[in-house]
Design an enzyme around this catalytic site. Structure first.
Site, PDB file in Angstrom:
ATOM      1  CD  GLU A 285      -2.714   1.495   0.281  1.00 14.97           C
ATOM      2  OE1 GLU A 285      -3.291   0.568  -0.311  1.00 14.97           O
ATOM      3  OE2 GLU A 285      -2.867   2.686  -0.041  1.00 14.97           O
ATOM      4  CB  THR A 327      -5.977  -0.038  -3.602  1.00 17.89           C
ATOM      5  OG1 THR A 327      -5.435   0.869  -2.667  1.00 17.89           O
ATOM      6  CG2 THR A 327      -5.454  -1.424  -3.302  1.00 17.89           C
ATOM      7  CG  HIS A 440      -4.729   3.268   3.345  1.00 22.56           C
ATOM      8  ND1 HIS A 440      -5.305   4.508   3.572  1.00 22.56           N
ATOM      9  CD2 HIS A 440      -5.248   2.821   2.188  1.00 22.56           C
ATOM     10  CE1 HIS A 440      -6.139   4.776   2.576  1.00 22.56           C
ATOM     11  NE2 HIS A 440      -6.115   3.760   1.718  1.00 22.56           N
ATOM     12  CG  ASP A 499      -1.363   0.775  -3.677  1.00 22.74           C
ATOM     13  OD1 ASP A 499      -0.455   1.512  -3.258  1.00 22.74           O
ATOM     14  OD2 ASP A 499      -2.487   0.719  -3.156  1.00 22.74           O
ATOM     15  CG  HIS A 500      -1.730   4.321  -4.790  1.00 24.63           C
ATOM     16  ND1 HIS A 500      -1.500   5.020  -3.635  1.00 24.63           N
ATOM     17  CD2 HIS A 500      -2.729   3.443  -4.508  1.00 24.63           C
ATOM     18  CE1 HIS A 500      -2.330   4.596  -2.694  1.00 24.63           C
ATOM     19  NE2 HIS A 500      -3.085   3.634  -3.190  1.00 24.63           N
TER      20      HIS A 500
HETATM   21  C1  GP9 Z   1      -8.973  -0.861   1.222  1.00 24.68           C
HETATM   22  C2  GP9 Z   1      -7.782  -0.437   0.475  1.00 24.68           C
HETATM   23  C3  GP9 Z   1      -7.733   1.049   0.323  1.00 24.68           C
HETATM   24  O1  GP9 Z   1      -9.456  -2.115   0.979  1.00 24.68           O
HETATM   25  O2  GP9 Z   1      -7.516  -1.144  -0.620  1.00 24.68           O
HETATM   26  O3  GP9 Z   1      -7.550   1.472  -0.941  1.00 24.68           O
HETATM   27  P1  GP9 Z   1      -7.082   2.926  -1.407  1.00 24.68           P
HETATM   28  O4  GP9 Z   1      -7.711   3.921  -0.518  1.00 24.68           O
HETATM   29  O5  GP9 Z   1      -5.596   2.995  -1.316  1.00 24.68           O
HETATM   30  O6  GP9 Z   1      -7.526   2.989  -2.795  1.00 24.68           O
HETATM   31 MN    MN Z   2      -3.884   1.997  -2.036  1.00 29.67          MN
END
Ligand code: GP9
Ligand code: MN
Length: 655
Positions: A285, A327, A440, A499-500
């Protein structure tokens, strides 16, 4: 006169009032039983606020919060048409409407108990999701749910008696009925729109434009509002915006894929070297690349990943390509090798399309496939999409044992360990896809997990980010150790990527950590870069690969390592084992190809963007960026068409 009026209208008042109160209470019960917020304040508060507004014209606070007003408004809108009818028909209609809404509310409640989600149109159009709980509906039903039909037990006989008795022969004039009907519609409209406008004013309309989670939409619109909006969204997307592609476009798409498949035929020394091996792909994350191989106050931020680089292939010029779906977009890029959408998440908007996905292909090749994410299964509509991809299992919240909470939910350490526990139970070869979560935003990881000395950043969000990343790194280290202990390490293609970006506006700190100069080029590059670490059995190919690549390239690269031919694949990504820079296209039409980096402008016109020379980082002649810009634009347009018109459904069947 008044008495006379009541005599004429008495039953009307009664039945209409009974409808409003009864269904309103059911909406409240739904929230109470599902443990979601309905009213942030009590009744007294609302009365006080209303009076305050009425007499003092002062500003009111919190009046629009919660679902009280909007639920009532939705009920007025849903029922205003009954006021146009003649009395008997009206009463019967109100009864039927009550029954229908009750059915919906109870349906939602039962569905929610299992999936933590509401019955949306996409879910209903994919009945297998609903089918999944058909066996347990009785178990999910609780005695207290009988409360939902308590009013109907009284109202049904009452309406029958009153209608039979012939009361209510007095029929209001059509004009009165129309006035009442319009009045109810107006009240409903005001009650619904005021809280929505208030929300949009405060937070913008992103929630509606790119809904990521039905429950967050529900928390602003209420249950009826949610269903109304959901139907609108569904009809709009499947009927009005359903883009039919022309024969010419269809041919263009087919030709694009044919050409791509031809180009992907090229073998490399790593082709098929991991044939028949397991695949474990871990998505971290908000994990930017700038923390890798860096120190703060003399201590490594990610010591475990750094160590892993010695035995793995490391791609430091690897980019995220996500859009608003964050995500979920990264997951989509990695597993379906197509671009995300310009607005919203593919997971939410097109979860029923056909995709040529990695889990699907591996399944066809004899793999057992499983996805892992320790959060609500309905978030980002994952449970629908994972099923579509062809994952055999999805371990989500509720499937993990309790363990340390770090960040939002179960920490990545127990998450990864428990995921390995499950992987060990799978038939080999297997594909495990893990979506980690601890790092996160807003990164306020619990203090007991803050072990890094983050010096001057302590107490800032940037410092918090470093703490979170450090924890996740430890989780990765433990996972790798475990895989080695379980003798899986050399039986598996193991991938790790971010992911980002981390989304914090502190470029200075970011560049300082990365040890780079503060230039527009560096800011752009470093912010977009996420790490890619790939470990092949027996450390094959280990080393640092400077070539550029992006998340869309993951699946084709894995297939290449496994020796699964790309001949009839409908993936847009490239093979990262090829010795060249790949064009990496961002959703906003920024891109990099190693030689040049183009940063698009918000207006999207080519000339308004900035063209950087990759070797110097200086701004250069914009025309040098034109060829790759054209190519990038074409790629995005092909991907969009494929998704909007579900093109792969036909192409995959055709071959
Ligand atoms: C929650 C998580 C959050 O299931 O994947 O995603 P994001 O806020 O990073 O898109
Ligand atoms: Mn994410």
């Amino acid at each position: 006169m008044i008495l006379n009026g009541f005599r004429r209208w008495g039953w009307d008042f009664f039945f209409y009032g009974a409808f409003l109160i009864a269904v309103f209470l059911k909406l409240y019960l739904f929230a109470a039983f599902s443990d979601t917020v309905f009213a942030s304040q009590g009744l007294v508060f609302y009365v006080k606020e209303a009076l305050h507004k009425l007499f003092f014209k002062g500003t009111i606070t919190g009046f629009f919060a919660g679902l009280t007003l909007i639920s009532l408004g939705a009920l007025f809108i849903a029922s205003c048409w009954t006021l146009l009818l003649k009395q008997r028909k009206r009463w019967i209609s109100l009864l039927i409407l009550n029954a229908v809404l009750t059915f919906l509310i109870v349906g939602d409640l039962i569905y929610y108990r299992y999936f933590n989600d509401l019955l949306s149109m996409t879910v209903l159009s994919q009945m297998n999701q609903v089918g999944a709980i058909s066996g347990s509906i009785l178990d999910l039903f609780e005695m207290k749910d009988f409360l939902f039909i308590a009013d109907l037990v009284v109202l049904i006989p009452l309406v029958v008696i009153v209608v039979k008795r012939g009361s209510g022969k007095l029929i209001a004039r059509p004009v009165t009925r129309v006035v009442l009907g319009l009045g109810a519609l107006l009240i409903g409209y005001l009650f619904v729109m005021s809280p929505i406008n208030d929300y949009v004013k405060k937070y913008g309309s992103a929630l509606f434009a790119s809904n990521w989670y039905n429950m967050s939409l529900y928390s602003q619109t209420g249950l009826i509002g949610f269903h109304g909006y959901d139907v609108y969204r569904f009809v709009n997307e499947t009927v009005f915006q359903q883009k039919k592609i022309t024969a010419k476009e269809s041919k263009e798409i087919e030709e694009w894929f044919e050409k791509h498949q031809r180009e992907m035929k090229k073998e490399t020394p790593l082709y098929g070297m991991a044939n028949g091996k397991n695949v474990i792909m871990v998505q971290l994350e908000a994990f930017n690349n700038f923390v890798i191989n860096q120190k703060i106050n003399g201590n490594e931020i990610t010591p475990n990943i750094n160590k892993l680089l010695d035995e793995s292939m490391y791609f430091p010029n690897f980019y995220k390509q996500t859009g608003q779906g964050r995500t979920s977009d990264a997951e989509f890029l990695a597993n379906a090798s197509l671009h995300p959408l310009y607005s919203g998440s593919v997971y939410v908007r097109y979860p029923s399309n056909t995709y040529d996905s990695l889990p699907g292909i591996l399944k066809q090749n004899g793999y057992e496939t499983a996805a892992f994410h320790a959060y609500e299964k309905s978030f980002w509509n994952r449970y629908v999409m994972y099923d579509n991809y062809g994952f055999d299992h999805f371990y989500g919240e509720g499937d993990f044992k309790n363990g340390e909470i770090a960040g939002w939910t179960l920490g990545d350490k127990p998450f990864m360990q428990q995921s390995v526990d499950q992987l060990l139970k799978l038939e080999k070869p297997f594909y495990g896809f893990l979506v980690a979560l601890t790092s996160h935003h807003p990164y306020n990881i619990q203090s007991k997990y803050r072990s890094l000395d983050v010096a001057e950043y302590e107490g800032t969000i940037f410092g918090d980010y470093l703490h979170s990343v450090h924890y996740v790194d430890e989780a990765v280290g433990m996972m790798v150790e475990r895989l080695k202990k379980e003798n899986l390490w050399d039986e598996t293609v193991f991938l790790l990527y971010g992911d980002h970006d981390y989304g914090v506006d502190n470029n200075e700190a970011m560049l300082k950590i990365a040890g780079e100069e503060f230039t527009p080029y560096n800011i752009e590059e470093i912010y977009q870069e996420v790490p890619l670490v790939m470990h092949l059995p027996n450390d094959m190919g280990k080393g640092v690969y400077e070539r550029t690549g992006g998340q869309i390239d993951l699946s084709p690269t894995i297939l290449h390592a496994l020796g699964i031919p790309f001949d009839s694949r409908f993936m847009m990504g490239n093979n990262l084992f090829e010795e060249k820079n790949q064009l990496v296209v961002q959703r906003n039409l920024s891109w990099t190809n190693g030689e040049y980096t183009y940063k698009s402008s918000p207006e999207g016109f080519f000339e308004k963007g900035t063209c950087f020379d990759g070797s110097t980082g200086n701004i250069t002649d914009i025309n040098l960026c034109k060829p790759s810009w054209d190519q990038a634009k074409k790629e995005l347009s092909i991907s969009d068409k494929v998704i909007f018109s579900d093109v792969l459904e036909k192409l995959i069947i055709k071959q």
